[in-house]
Enzyme design. Structure first.
Site, short mmCIF file in Angstrom:
data_model
loop_
_atom_site.label_atom_id
_atom_site.label_comp_id
_atom_site.label_asym_id
_atom_site.label_seq_id
_atom_site.Cartn_x
_atom_site.Cartn_y
_atom_site.Cartn_z
N SER A 195 0.94 -7.53 0.09
CA SER A 195 1.08 -6.31 -0.98
C SER A 195 1.04 -7.21 -2.42
O SER A 195 -0.13 -7.91 -2.69
CB SER A 195 2.33 -5.63 -0.94
OG SER A 195 2.15 -4.70 -1.99
N ASP A 230 -2.40 -5.95 3.80
CA ASP A 230 -2.33 -4.45 3.29
C ASP A 230 -2.12 -4.27 2.03
O ASP A 230 -1.37 -3.60 1.31
CB ASP A 230 -1.05 -3.91 4.06
CG ASP A 230 -1.43 -2.34 4.20
OD1 ASP A 230 -2.58 -2.01 4.75
OD2 ASP A 230 -0.53 -1.66 3.98
N HIS A 287 3.59 0.05 5.57
CA HIS A 287 3.03 -0.94 4.70
C HIS A 287 3.49 -2.35 4.88
O HIS A 287 2.57 -3.26 4.73
CB HIS A 287 3.15 -0.46 3.37
CG HIS A 287 2.90 -1.33 2.12
ND1 HIS A 287 1.51 -1.94 2.10
CD2 HIS A 287 3.58 -1.77 1.31
CE1 HIS A 287 1.57 -2.61 0.98
NE2 HIS A 287 2.54 -2.58 0.38
#
EC number: 3.1.1.89
Length: 388
Positions: A155, A180, A351
Site C-alpha cells: 500500500s 496491492d 487488502h
C-alpha cells in the site's frame, strides 16, 4: 469495485460493524460457538524476528532513530515497507514464512510517524522525505557497499518503495515488489477516505480488544498476524482523561450478545456486571492509534499520482501482487501485456495481502527471486507458480 475495497488502498481500516442485539459481552471473551474461544492476546516481535535494532540517522539538523526488525544472515536483503497506519510488525508472519523458503535477510522498517520510529518531524510524510529515509537507513546499515536489496512495500509502503527506486536511493537495488497498490484505484478512493477514517474506532479498552476488532472488522483476516501486528498500530494513552483519549469512551470493541438469562434475577446479575465493567473501564488507560491518519491527507496525492508509470520506468525486475485483477489501471494493464513486470493475483485476501496469506506471498516472492537467480531455495522449497 466496492467502496470497502477502494478505501483499503491506503492501508486504512473499515468501519466498525454494528453490535449484535445492541448489547454484548466484552470482546476479549467473545464466544466463537459452543465451548470455543479465540485467543486475542498480543504476541511479541521476537516470536518471528531474530533481532530488533534502532538505527540512528544523523544530519546537519540532528538525529532520527528508525526501528527495524531483522532475520537471516545470508542472501539478498528484503527491505520491507508497511502500509499507512501499520508498522514493521505487519511483516512478522511473512518473515517466518520466507526465511524458511530461500536464503535471504529481512529488514522490516518502521517508517517515520509509525511504530517505534522517532524522528524530529513525524508529521512530514511526503513521498520525497520517506524515500530519503529509506536511503538513509540503508546507508547507515551498510555504508558505501550495501548488499543486493529488494524493496517490497504494501500500500503506502509500496508507493514509497517505487519512489525510492525511481530516485536511485538504493544503489544496490536488484528487485522491486508492490503489494496491492495501484495508482488508479488509490486515486479514486482518496475522496472518500476521510469518511472511512471517521468511522473507525478511536480507542480500545485493551490490546486484546484492538486485536479482536482488527480480525472481526476484516482489517486483518489472519488472527496469527493480527496478534503481533496490532501491537505496532496502537499505543497506550498517557491518561484516560487526556484530550487524545476521551475518558470512558471505548469504541470499536466487537462484542457478542450475552446469552439471555432465563429469570429476572439472572438478568439483574448481568446488568450489575456490566456496570462494574464500565466502572473498571474508566479506571483503565485506553489504547489509541499511534498515528492520526486523517492529518496525513495532504500527502496522499503525492504518494500515488503517477505511480504506475514510475513503477514501469524502474529498470529492475518488478513484481506486482494483487488481491484481485480488478485493481489494475490502464497503464499497468498495458505494461503487464507488454511483459514489463510479473504479476500474481492472490484471491480470497483482503487488502493486507501479506498478513492474510503470508505463505502465498512468501511463495510468490521466493519464486520471483529464484527465477531471476537472485537467491537459492532452502528446506526443499520448490517453485509453485508457472512463472518459475
Amino acid at each position: 469495485m466496492s467502496a470497502l475495497e477502494k478505501q483499503l488502498h491506503l492501508g486504512r481500516l473499515p468501519p466498525r460493524p454494528p453490535l449484535p442485539g445492541g448489547g454484548g459481552q466484552s470482546g476479549s471473551k467473545m464466544r466463537m460457538g459452543p465451548g470455543r474461544k479465540r485467543d486475542f492476546s498480543p504476541v511479541l516481535w521476537n516470536q518471528y524476528f531474530e533481532s530488533m535494532e534502532d538505527v540512528v540517522v544523523e544530519n546537519e539538523t540532528g538525529k532520527d532513530t528508525f526501528r527495524i526488525y531483522k532475520s537471516g544472515s545470508e542472501g539478498p536483503v528484503l527491505l520491507l515497507l508497511h502500509g499507512g497506519g501499520h508498522s514493521a510488525l505487519s511483516w512478522a508472519v511473512f518473515t517466518s514464512a520466507i526465511i524458511n523458503r530461500i536464503q535471504c535477510r529481512i529488514v522490516a522498517l518502521d517508517l517515520r510517524g509509525h511504530g517505534e520510529t522517532k524522528v524530529r518531524n513525524p508529521e512530514d510524510l511526503s513521498a520525497e522525505t520517506m524515500s530519503k529515509d529509506v536511503g538513509n537507513v540503508v546507508e547507515a546499515l551498510y555504508g558505501d557497499l550495501p548488499p543486493p536489496i529488494m524493496l517490497i512495500g504494501h500500500s503506502m509502503g509500496g508507493a514509497i518503495a517505487v519512489h525510492t527506486a525511481a530516485a536511485n536511493l538504493v544503489p544496490s537495488l536488484l528487485g522491486l515488489c508492490m503489494i496491492d497498490v495501484v495508482e488508479g484505484t488509490a486515486m479514486d478512493a482518496l475522496n472518500s477516505m476521510q469518511n472511512f477514517l471517521r468511522s473507525r474506532p478511536k480507542t480500545f479498552k485493551s490490546l486484546e480488544n484492538a486485536i479482536e476488532w482488527s480480525v472481526k472488522s476484516g482489517q486483518i483476516r489472519n488472527l496469527e498476524s493480527a496478534r503481533v501486528s496490532m501491537v505496532g498500530q496502537v499505543k497506550q494513552c498517557e491518561g484516560a482523561a487526556s484530550p487524545e483519549c476521551p475518558k470512558a469512551i471505548v469504541e470499536g470493541i466487537i462484542e457478542e450478545e450475552e446469552e439471555e438469562e432465563d429469570d429476572d434475577e439472572g438478568g439483574g446479575s448481568v446488568n450489575k456486571r456490566k456496570k462494574e465493567d464500565d466502572t473498571e473501564t474508566k479506571k483503565e488507560h485506553l489504547y489509541t492509534w499511534r498515528i492520526e491518519l486523517a492529518k496525513t491527507e495532504k500527502y496522499w496525492d503525492g504518494w500515488f499520482r503517477g505511480l504506475s508509470n514510475l513503477f514501469l520506468s524502474c529498470p529492475t525486475p518488478k513484481l506486482l501482487l494483487l488481491a484481485g485483477v480488478d485493481r489494475l489501471d490502464k497503464d499497468l494493464t498495458i505494461g503487464q501485456m507488454q511483459g514489463k513486470f510479473q504479476m500474481q493475483v492472490l484471491p480470497q485476501c483482503g487488502h493486507a495481502v501479506h498478513e492474510d496469506a503470508p505463505d502465498k506471498v512468501a511463495e510468490a516472492v521466493a519464486t520471483f527471486l529464484i527465477r531471476h537467480r537472485f537467491t537459492e531455495p532452502i528446506g526443499g522449497f520448490q517453485c509453485v507458480f508457472p512463472a518459475c
